[in-house]
Enzyme design. Structure first.
Site, PDB file in Angstrom:
ATOM      1  CB  THR A   9      -0.936   0.039   1.232  1.00 28.69           C
ATOM      2  OG1 THR A   9      -1.817   1.152   1.111  1.00 28.69           O
ATOM      3  CG2 THR A   9      -0.171   0.135   2.526  1.00 28.69           C
ATOM      4  N   GLY A  13      -2.010   5.408   6.459  1.00 28.07           N
ATOM      5  CA  GLY A  13      -3.146   5.258   7.370  1.00 28.07           C
ATOM      6  C   GLY A  13      -3.662   3.828   7.385  1.00 28.07           C
ATOM      7  CE  LYS A  14      -5.947   0.372   2.247  1.00 30.14           C
ATOM      8  NZ  LYS A  14      -6.107  -0.173   0.873  1.00 30.14           N
ATOM      9  CD  GLU A  35      -6.211  -2.267  -8.050  1.00 27.25           C
ATOM     10  OE1 GLU A  35      -7.304  -1.857  -7.631  1.00 27.25           O
ATOM     11  OE2 GLU A  35      -5.137  -1.978  -7.518  1.00 27.25           O
ATOM     12  CG  ASP A  64      -9.227  -3.540  -4.138  1.00 23.26           C
ATOM     13  OD1 ASP A  64      -8.234  -2.871  -4.484  1.00 23.26           O
ATOM     14  OD2 ASP A  64     -10.369  -3.332  -4.572  1.00 23.26           O
ATOM     15  CE  LYS A 162     -12.061   3.062   8.998  1.00 23.68           C
ATOM     16  NZ  LYS A 162     -11.142   3.724   8.088  1.00 23.68           N
ATOM     17  CG  HIS A 167     -15.169  -2.431   5.605  1.00 31.16           C
ATOM     18  ND1 HIS A 167     -15.361  -1.167   6.135  1.00 31.16           N
ATOM     19  CD2 HIS A 167     -14.271  -2.283   4.619  1.00 31.16           C
ATOM     20  CE1 HIS A 167     -14.613  -0.301   5.483  1.00 31.16           C
ATOM     21  NE2 HIS A 167     -13.939  -0.949   4.563  1.00 31.16           N
TER      22      HIS A 167
END
Length: 183
Positions: A9, A13-14, A35, A64, A162, A167
């Protein structure tokens, strides 16, 4: 057990989110991967994980995420990152201005690849698309998605809040069940 892993990535932040969710050191590695153009995040992740492992030759995570609007029949799906990059969350809201059914689904697919192959897991959370930007935390579509059972967007929540409901958290939980490599 792994005590660190690379995540493909460019989004720091991810990587921080994954570090908090997995409880191990996660190193963000910016790498151009193949991709495929596909709405289904699972198909996208399968290809990305194979590509990432063939390059790094070490255990690696890819992910993803898709955001789908019921009224848009699966769009933008896995293409949401391109929607965000080109028009931003405000642009998505502008495109959805006439949408009366604002039900949305956020799905993360995580691909783990090592010498034994690729495994993909998913986490899905239903919610609602807002009519205005709300909050300043997070990234991507966080200011326009309210998960079911909550009255705030992801961007209005702290990182801890969060991470407890997202998810991505659900996908990480599935990853822990599927693999015995994380603490």
């Amino acid at each position: 057990m792994l005590d660190h892993i690379s995540l493909i990535t460019g989004n720091q932040g991810k990587a921080r989110e994954y570090e908090g969710l997995l409880g191990i050191k996660v190193t963000a590695v910016k790498q151009d991967l193949i991709e495929i153009q596909e709405l289904d995040v699972v198909k996208v992740v399968e290809q990305k994980a194979q590509d990432a492992y063939s390059t790094l030759r070490a255990p690696v995570l890819v992910d993803d995420t898709g955001l789908t609007l019921q009224e848009w029949n699966g769009l933008p799906g896995a293409l949401v990152a391109w929607f965000i990059a080109s028009v931003g969350p405000q642009g998505i809201l502008k495109m959805a201005a006439g949408v009366t059914n604002r039900r949305a689904t956020a799905t993360t697919a995580i691909g783990y690849a090592d010498e034994t192959g690729v495994q993909v897991v998913t986490g899905t959370l239903n919610g609602t698309l807002t009519t205005e930007l709300r909050g300043t935390n997070g990234f991507g579509y966080d200011p326009i998605f309210i998960p079911d059972g909550h009255h705030r967007t992801y961007a209005e929540m702290s990182s801890e809040e969060k991470n407890a409901v997202s998810h991505r958290r659900l996908a990480v939980d599935e990853l822990r069940k599927a693999l015995n490599v994380f603490n």
